[in-house]
Motif scaffolding. Structure first.
Motif, PDB file in Angstrom:
ATOM      1  N   UNK A 101       0.843  -1.139   0.052  1.00 52.31           N
ATOM      2  CA  UNK A 101      -0.019  -0.084   0.113  1.00 52.31           C
ATOM      3  C   UNK A 101       0.965   1.247  -0.036  1.00 52.31           C
ATOM      4  N   UNK A 102       0.337   2.478  -0.694  1.00 52.01           N
ATOM      5  CA  UNK A 102       1.215   3.499  -0.654  1.00 52.01           C
ATOM      6  C   UNK A 102       1.140   3.996   0.764  1.00 52.01           C
ATOM      7  N   UNK A 103       2.421   4.857   1.010  1.00 52.47           N
ATOM      8  CA  UNK A 103       2.304   5.400   2.223  1.00 52.47           C
ATOM      9  C   UNK A 103       1.577   6.350   2.642  1.00 52.47           C
ATOM     10  N   UNK A 104       1.037   7.175   1.672  1.00 55.12           N
ATOM     11  CA  UNK A 104       0.046   8.134   1.794  1.00 55.12           C
ATOM     12  C   UNK A 104      -1.125   7.590   1.987  1.00 55.12           C
ATOM     13  N   UNK A 105      -1.809   6.589   1.690  1.00 55.92           N
ATOM     14  CA  UNK A 105      -3.122   6.127   2.083  1.00 55.92           C
ATOM     15  C   UNK A 105      -2.824   5.419   3.399  1.00 55.92           C
ATOM     16  N   UNK A 106      -1.955   4.963   3.611  1.00 52.79           N
ATOM     17  CA  UNK A 106      -1.772   4.553   5.447  1.00 52.79           C
ATOM     18  C   UNK A 106      -1.642   5.670   6.276  1.00 52.79           C
ATOM     19  N   UNK A 107      -1.161   6.784   5.616  1.00 51.71           N
ATOM     20  CA  UNK A 107      -1.209   8.038   6.568  1.00 51.71           C
ATOM     21  C   UNK A 107      -2.665   8.679   6.695  1.00 51.71           C
TER      22      UNK A 107
END
Length: 117
Positions: A101-107
């Motif tokens: 998963x992209x880091x931005x989505x996790x954030x």
């Protein structure tokens, strides 16, 4: 010069510095197989091989195994490769970078969870 000092890594691996399997990464997950085949009599398992089998009753990464045993990652990769070749363990490769998963989505998820408080 005699003593009970630490065993050198090359002694533990039989002089080998690389595992037989190139796909072993430090984040690969290892589990000992409960229904593993009977190991051949000429399979020379040392104390560390046996400790890996004891440790890996549930999934552990190669890095975690190395930390538990206090051994370098390279040594554990060689030993896990031996056990994998014998069919004594199952190794699950790490998730490829493209499938993470992209880091931005996790954030964004983390921000949303914090707002629920």
């Amino acid at each position: 010069m005699s003593g009970g000092g630490p065993v050198r890594p090359y002694v533990i691996t039989g002089g080998r510095s690389r595992p037989t399997r190139t796909e072993l990464a430090f984040e690969s997950l290892v589990v000992a197989l409960a229904d593993r085949p009977e190991l051949p009599e000429d399979a020379l398992l040392n104390r560390e091989h046996r400790r890996i089998l004891d440790l890996c009753h549930s999934l552990l990464s190669i890095a975690e195994v190395a930390a538990h045993l206090g051994l370098p990652l390279g040594v554990v990769k060689v030993l896990v490769g031996d056990l994998w070749d014998l069919g004594a363990v199952q190794v699950l490769p790490p998730v490829p970078q493209a499938e993470r998963l992209p880091t931005t989505l996790l954030e964004e998820v983390l921000v949303g969870l914090r707002q629920l408080r």
